[in-house]
Enzyme design. Structure first.
Site, mmCIF file in Angstrom:
data_model
loop_
_atom_site.group_PDB
_atom_site.id
_atom_site.type_symbol
_atom_site.label_atom_id
_atom_site.label_comp_id
_atom_site.label_asym_id
_atom_site.label_seq_id
_atom_site.Cartn_x
_atom_site.Cartn_y
_atom_site.Cartn_z
ATOM 1 N N LEU A 119 -1.132 -25.863 -55.080
ATOM 2 C CA LEU A 119 -1.681 -25.048 -56.153
ATOM 3 C C LEU A 119 -2.445 -25.968 -57.089
ATOM 4 O O LEU A 119 -2.036 -27.107 -57.320
ATOM 5 C CB LEU A 119 -0.565 -24.341 -56.927
ATOM 6 C CG LEU A 119 0.271 -23.320 -56.154
ATOM 7 C CD1 LEU A 119 1.412 -22.816 -57.032
ATOM 8 C CD2 LEU A 119 -0.583 -22.162 -55.682
ATOM 9 N N ASP A 120 -3.526 -25.475 -57.657
ATOM 10 C CA ASP A 120 -4.259 -26.251 -58.647
ATOM 11 C C ASP A 120 -3.358 -26.551 -59.836
ATOM 12 O O ASP A 120 -2.400 -25.818 -60.117
ATOM 13 C CB ASP A 120 -5.490 -25.480 -59.124
ATOM 14 C CG ASP A 120 -6.560 -25.364 -58.051
ATOM 15 O OD1 ASP A 120 -6.539 -26.173 -57.107
ATOM 16 O OD2 ASP A 120 -7.398 -24.463 -58.164
ATOM 17 N N LYS A 121 -3.688 -27.608 -60.546
ATOM 18 C CA LYS A 121 -2.903 -28.021 -61.708
ATOM 19 C C LYS A 121 -2.706 -26.882 -62.697
ATOM 20 O O LYS A 121 -1.611 -26.678 -63.216
ATOM 21 C CB LYS A 121 -3.584 -29.207 -62.391
ATOM 22 C CG LYS A 121 -2.885 -29.691 -63.648
ATOM 23 C CD LYS A 121 -3.582 -30.899 -64.233
ATOM 24 C CE LYS A 121 -4.858 -30.581 -64.936
ATOM 25 N NZ LYS A 121 -4.711 -30.030 -66.274
ATOM 26 N N THR A 149 -2.667 -23.720 -62.180
ATOM 27 C CA THR A 149 -2.072 -22.518 -61.598
ATOM 28 C C THR A 149 -0.560 -22.638 -61.518
ATOM 29 O O THR A 149 -0.031 -23.649 -61.071
ATOM 30 C CB THR A 149 -2.639 -22.297 -60.177
ATOM 31 O OG1 THR A 149 -4.057 -22.265 -60.257
ATOM 32 C CG2 THR A 149 -2.133 -21.016 -59.563
#
Length: 197
Positions: free
Chosen positions: A133-135, A137
């Site tokens: 997951l992106d930072k 998110t």
């Protein structure tokens, strides 16, 4: 070290041990090769066996997994453990936390939390996230606790994203189709723009 144990079903009776492990159990060629190099790495009914030897229905084939380490600095972080068994750890990642260390974020990652969690439990295994997951998110991160679990579960996770929308939705559901692009080259944030993709 941890073990994996498999019982030979009737359809693999007479098969070579390596074929049973590779085709019947999904053991990767890499893991099988590593186990072959270890003393008592592969046992059949408690005794060392060659992978070219045959197995009979009801035999128990046991692999000793190679010892691995998580060398990341442990950190107590606000990550929730949602589920755990011998093969899988499921975590709830908060926003603003990277999954892996990266430039500018060598601490405060999910990997650091897992190292802390392992040490509290007296465990040590390599960090293998099955999804990222992106930072920014928040959401669920699946972590395999060994090579076999990683190969069996790789690609099994599906992601669904939910977004907070400002303003009023005219319909209860629908699809938004609009081109998006980076706000600028430095940030990963995106915006709707006619020159987007």
């Amino acid at each position: 070290m941890k073990d994996l144990s498999f019982t030979v079903p009737p359809e693999y009776s007479g098969a070579q041990v390596k074929n049973f492990l590779r085709r019947g159990c999904g053991v990767s060629a890499k893991l099988l090769s590593q186990c072959k190099k270890m003393q008592n790495g592969i046992l059949k009914n408690g005794k060392p066996v060659w992978t070219a030897d045959t197995a009979a229905a009801g035999d128990t084939v046991r692999l000793t997994l190679p010892q691995e380490h998580n060398s990341m600095a442990p950190e107590a972080l606000p990550v929730s453990v949602l589920w755990e068994d011998d093969a899988l750890l499921i975590l709830n990642k908060p926003p603003q936390m990277p999954v892996h260390p990266c430039p500018g974020h060598d601490r405060g990652t999910v990997c650091n939390f897992v190292s802390y969690y392992q040490k509290r439990k007296g465990e040590d295994w390599r960090f293998r996230p099955l999804n990222r997951l992106d930072k920014d998110t928040s959401g669920i991160v699946l972590v395999a606790k060994n090579q076999h679990a990683a190969s069996q579960l790789n690609g099994a996770a599906e992601k669904a994203y939910f977004a907070v929308v400002c303003g009023r939705m005219e319909e209860d559901q629908g699809t938004v189709e609009a081109p998006i692009r980076r706000i600028n080259e430095v940030y990963t944030k995106r915006m709707v723009s006619p020159d987007g993709q």
